[in-house]
Scaffold this motif. Structure first.
Motif, mmCIF file in Angstrom:
data_model
loop_
_atom_site.group_PDB
_atom_site.id
_atom_site.type_symbol
_atom_site.label_atom_id
_atom_site.label_comp_id
_atom_site.label_asym_id
_atom_site.label_seq_id
_atom_site.Cartn_x
_atom_site.Cartn_y
_atom_site.Cartn_z
ATOM 1 N N ILE A 10 -8.748 5.476 -12.547
ATOM 2 C CA ILE A 10 -7.921 4.528 -11.820
ATOM 3 C C ILE A 10 -6.540 4.525 -12.473
ATOM 4 N N THR A 11 -5.500 4.467 -11.663
ATOM 5 C CA THR A 11 -4.151 4.452 -12.222
ATOM 6 C C THR A 11 -3.741 3.019 -12.540
ATOM 7 N N LEU A 12 -2.709 2.887 -13.347
ATOM 8 C CA LEU A 12 -2.178 1.572 -13.687
ATOM 9 C C LEU A 12 -1.727 0.859 -12.412
ATOM 10 N N THR A 13 -1.052 1.585 -11.526
ATOM 11 C CA THR A 13 -0.565 0.997 -10.274
ATOM 12 C C THR A 13 -1.726 0.426 -9.461
ATOM 13 N N GLU A 14 -2.802 1.199 -9.302
ATOM 14 C CA GLU A 14 -3.969 0.731 -8.534
ATOM 15 C C GLU A 14 -4.579 -0.515 -9.181
ATOM 16 N N HIS A 15 -4.691 -0.492 -10.498
ATOM 17 C CA HIS A 15 -5.277 -1.613 -11.246
ATOM 18 C C HIS A 15 -4.458 -2.893 -11.039
ATOM 19 N N ILE A 25 0.497 -16.371 -6.176
ATOM 20 C CA ILE A 25 1.859 -16.359 -5.633
ATOM 21 C C ILE A 25 1.772 -16.414 -4.109
ATOM 22 N N LYS A 26 2.857 -16.885 -3.493
ATOM 23 C CA LYS A 26 2.878 -17.017 -2.029
ATOM 24 C C LYS A 26 2.754 -15.651 -1.376
ATOM 25 N N GLN A 27 2.205 -15.645 -0.183
ATOM 26 C CA GLN A 27 1.991 -14.410 0.574
ATOM 27 C C GLN A 27 3.299 -13.632 0.746
ATOM 28 N N ASN A 28 4.400 -14.358 1.009
ATOM 29 C CA ASN A 28 5.667 -13.665 1.247
ATOM 30 C C ASN A 28 6.284 -13.090 -0.032
ATOM 31 N N CYS A 29 5.671 -13.344 -1.176
ATOM 32 C CA CYS A 29 6.150 -12.764 -2.441
ATOM 33 C C CYS A 29 5.374 -11.502 -2.822
ATOM 34 N N ARG A 30 4.342 -11.203 -2.064
ATOM 35 C CA ARG A 30 3.493 -10.055 -2.423
ATOM 36 C C ARG A 30 4.247 -8.723 -2.351
ATOM 37 N N ASN A 31 5.191 -8.630 -1.386
ATOM 38 C CA ASN A 31 5.947 -7.373 -1.312
ATOM 39 C C ASN A 31 6.838 -7.198 -2.545
ATOM 40 N N ILE A 32 7.304 -8.314 -3.120
ATOM 41 C CA ILE A 32 8.077 -8.241 -4.372
ATOM 42 C C ILE A 32 7.153 -7.715 -5.470
ATOM 43 N N GLY A 33 5.925 -8.255 -5.512
ATOM 44 C CA GLY A 33 4.945 -7.811 -6.505
ATOM 45 C C GLY A 33 4.661 -6.320 -6.396
ATOM 46 N N ARG A 34 4.489 -5.845 -5.162
ATOM 47 C CA ARG A 34 4.237 -4.408 -4.958
ATOM 48 C C ARG A 34 5.418 -3.581 -5.452
ATOM 49 N N TYR A 35 6.619 -4.048 -5.133
ATOM 50 C CA TYR A 35 7.833 -3.326 -5.539
ATOM 51 C C TYR A 35 7.938 -3.269 -7.067
ATOM 52 N N VAL A 36 7.689 -4.400 -7.717
ATOM 53 C CA VAL A 36 7.756 -4.457 -9.189
ATOM 54 C C VAL A 36 6.722 -3.503 -9.785
ATOM 55 N N ILE A 37 5.489 -3.583 -9.288
ATOM 56 C CA ILE A 37 4.407 -2.745 -9.821
ATOM 57 C C ILE A 37 4.721 -1.266 -9.646
ATOM 58 N N GLU A 38 5.232 -0.905 -8.475
ATOM 59 C CA GLU A 38 5.529 0.513 -8.226
ATOM 60 C C GLU A 38 6.707 1.007 -9.044
ATOM 61 N N SER A 39 7.530 0.086 -9.558
ATOM 62 C CA SER A 39 8.686 0.517 -10.341
ATOM 63 C C SER A 39 8.399 0.571 -11.850
ATOM 64 N N LYS A 145 2.106 0.234 -25.804
ATOM 65 C CA LYS A 145 2.198 0.910 -24.503
ATOM 66 C C LYS A 145 0.988 0.537 -23.657
ATOM 67 N N PRO A 146 0.985 -0.661 -23.063
ATOM 68 C CA PRO A 146 -0.215 -1.146 -22.370
ATOM 69 C C PRO A 146 -0.700 -0.269 -21.218
ATOM 70 N N GLY A 147 0.183 0.530 -20.629
ATOM 71 C CA GLY A 147 -0.226 1.355 -19.493
ATOM 72 C C GLY A 147 -0.894 2.665 -19.854
ATOM 73 N N ARG A 148 -0.855 3.040 -21.135
ATOM 74 C CA ARG A 148 -1.318 4.391 -21.472
ATOM 75 C C ARG A 148 -2.831 4.576 -21.377
ATOM 76 N N GLN A 149 -3.598 3.478 -21.252
ATOM 77 C CA GLN A 149 -5.050 3.630 -21.149
ATOM 78 C C GLN A 149 -5.493 4.035 -19.743
ATOM 79 N N PHE A 150 -4.531 4.090 -18.817
ATOM 80 C CA PHE A 150 -4.867 4.416 -17.435
ATOM 81 C C PHE A 150 -4.527 5.853 -17.100
ATOM 82 N N GLY A 151 -5.127 6.330 -15.996
ATOM 83 C CA GLY A 151 -4.847 7.678 -15.516
ATOM 84 C C GLY A 151 -3.401 7.787 -15.097
ATOM 85 N N SER A 152 -2.901 8.982 -15.172
ATOM 86 C CA SER A 152 -1.516 9.230 -14.801
ATOM 87 C C SER A 152 -1.369 9.216 -13.284
ATOM 88 N N THR A 153 -0.222 8.765 -12.821
ATOM 89 C CA THR A 153 0.006 8.769 -11.378
ATOM 90 C C THR A 153 0.383 10.165 -10.901
#
Length: 184
Positions: A10-15, A25-39, A145-153
């Motif tokens: 599983i990748t960090l992004t998927e997790h 968080i409010k439903q209308n903030c979820r797209n912000i969350g997705r954007y932050v996670i993907e960045s 490096k908290p993300g390094r335990q996950f698979g690479s994207t």
């Protein structure tokens, strides 16, 4: 067979996307969350500032900050940090550690910890070297490096040769890979 090459990691992004579904968080903030996670980078650090994200999405910086604070509550602890200090402070908060001495050392003496200059810190903060050693051990037990335990994207790509040449006995046998060569 093909199965042996397919990663089930599983990748960090998927997790993080999975946790975003349940974030307070409010439903209308979820797209912000997705954007932050993907960045985030592969180590789980922010690659964009709150200002840049707000401008890109046409939302207020306060909304981005609310979403970022929620992501700071996700596992792995420390994800979504802007720098090493913030990453370590988030992890300490996850552990419920609010020791002011530990926070002081993380905020102002990380280079001394890295260089094992515990005497300098003890003198500056007027505490014993033993106390600083305990703080140092605690900090060194955190994950920089908290993300390094996950698979690479970036997916693994295998190289398939167009032609294989084998020596069998005294002869060379040339085999053309049907899948990569155009049909003539």
């Amino acid at each position: 067979t093909y199965e042996q090459f397919v990663s089930s990691e599983i990748t960090l992004t998927e997790h993080l996307m999975f946790q975003l579904q349940f974030a307070p968080i409010k439903q209308n903030c979820r797209n912000i969350g997705r954007y932050v996670i993907e960045s985030l980078d592969e180590n789980g650090y922010m690659t964009l500032s709150v200002e840049e994200i707000a401008k890109e999405l046409g939302v207020g910086q306060d909304k981005v900050q609310v979403v970022l604070d929620a992501i700071h509550g996700f596992e792995p602890a420390g994800v979504g940090a802007r720098n090493l200090k913030e990453c370590l402070l988030i992890q300490l908060a996850h552990q419920g550690n609010d020791n002011p001495l530990v926070n002081e050392v993380v905020n102002n003496y990380l280079e001394d910890i890295a260089g094992n200059r515990l005497n300098n810190i003890a003198k500056a903060l007027n505490v014993s070297v033993r106390e600083i050693q305990e703080v140092s051990d605690l900090i060194k037990g955190l994950e920089p490096k908290p993300g390094r335990q996950f698979g690479s994207t970036s997916e693994t790509r295998y190289i398939v040769p167009d032609v294989t040449v084998e020596k069998v006995g005294g002869e060379y046998i040339v085999t053309v890979n049907e899948s990569s060569a155009p049909r003539l």
